[in-house]
Write a protein that holds these residues in place. Structure first.
Motif, mmCIF file in Angstrom:
data_model
loop_
_atom_site.group_PDB
_atom_site.id
_atom_site.type_symbol
_atom_site.label_atom_id
_atom_site.label_comp_id
_atom_site.label_asym_id
_atom_site.label_seq_id
_atom_site.Cartn_x
_atom_site.Cartn_y
_atom_site.Cartn_z
ATOM 1 N N LYS A 48 0.756 -1.117 0.103
ATOM 2 C CA LYS A 48 0.004 -0.050 0.092
ATOM 3 C C LYS A 48 0.892 1.117 0.145
ATOM 4 O O LYS A 48 0.373 2.189 -0.769
ATOM 5 C CB LYS A 48 -1.018 0.078 1.349
ATOM 6 N N LYS A 49 1.869 1.128 0.597
ATOM 7 C CA LYS A 49 2.904 2.441 0.652
ATOM 8 C C LYS A 49 4.114 1.958 -0.067
ATOM 9 O O LYS A 49 5.104 1.611 0.772
ATOM 10 C CB LYS A 49 3.238 2.863 2.115
ATOM 11 N N PRO A 50 4.507 1.835 -1.303
ATOM 12 C CA PRO A 50 5.820 1.113 -1.724
ATOM 13 C C PRO A 50 7.074 2.198 -1.688
ATOM 14 O O PRO A 50 8.130 1.794 -1.513
ATOM 15 C CB PRO A 50 5.328 0.909 -3.275
ATOM 16 N N GLU A 51 6.554 3.428 -1.141
ATOM 17 C CA GLU A 51 7.800 4.237 -0.752
ATOM 18 C C GLU A 51 8.539 3.708 0.400
ATOM 19 O O GLU A 51 9.754 4.002 0.794
ATOM 20 C CB GLU A 51 7.374 5.539 -0.687
ATOM 21 N N LEU A 52 7.515 2.972 1.305
ATOM 22 C CA LEU A 52 8.763 2.247 2.465
ATOM 23 C C LEU A 52 9.133 0.910 2.258
ATOM 24 O O LEU A 52 9.628 0.237 3.098
ATOM 25 C CB LEU A 52 7.735 2.045 3.592
#
Length: 100
Positions: A48-52
């Motif tokens: 859901k948060k690919p930047e992580l």
């Protein structure tokens, strides 16, 4: 930066199952009198948060590794571990509390 190595049998297995995404996450569970412990979580969907996550594409497989894990080196290896019934993905290069 962490690099991923997928074994050829794992790539074949994923493609045979129609999966082109592999996400590795570490979750924390427990609490109270038992303390906290870490669990490995593998899924076949984009986080859901690919930047992580670290992201790498290997032979058409999109691989995401959480940035929250403690990596023991610069390489994470994923391979297929066949069992009596089915198969599991074995991950090395990550330090998990409570994993031997």
């Amino acid at each position: 930066m962490i690099h991923v190595q997928l074994s050829q049998d794992l790539i074949t297995y994923l493609k045979g199952k129609g999966k082109n995404t592999l996400t590795y996450e570490v979750t924390i569970s427990g609490g109270g009198c038992c303390g906290f412990f870490e669990l490995e979580d593998l899924s076949y969907s984009i986080p859901k948060k690919p930047e992580l996550f670290y992201h790498e594409t290997i032979e058409g497989i999109e691989v995401y590794l959480t940035k929250r894990a403690r990596y023991t080196g610069g390489v994470v290896q994923m391979s297929l571990q066949k069992r009596v019934i089915g198969a599991a993905i074995h991950v090395t290069g990550v330090q998990i509390q409570g994993k031997s």
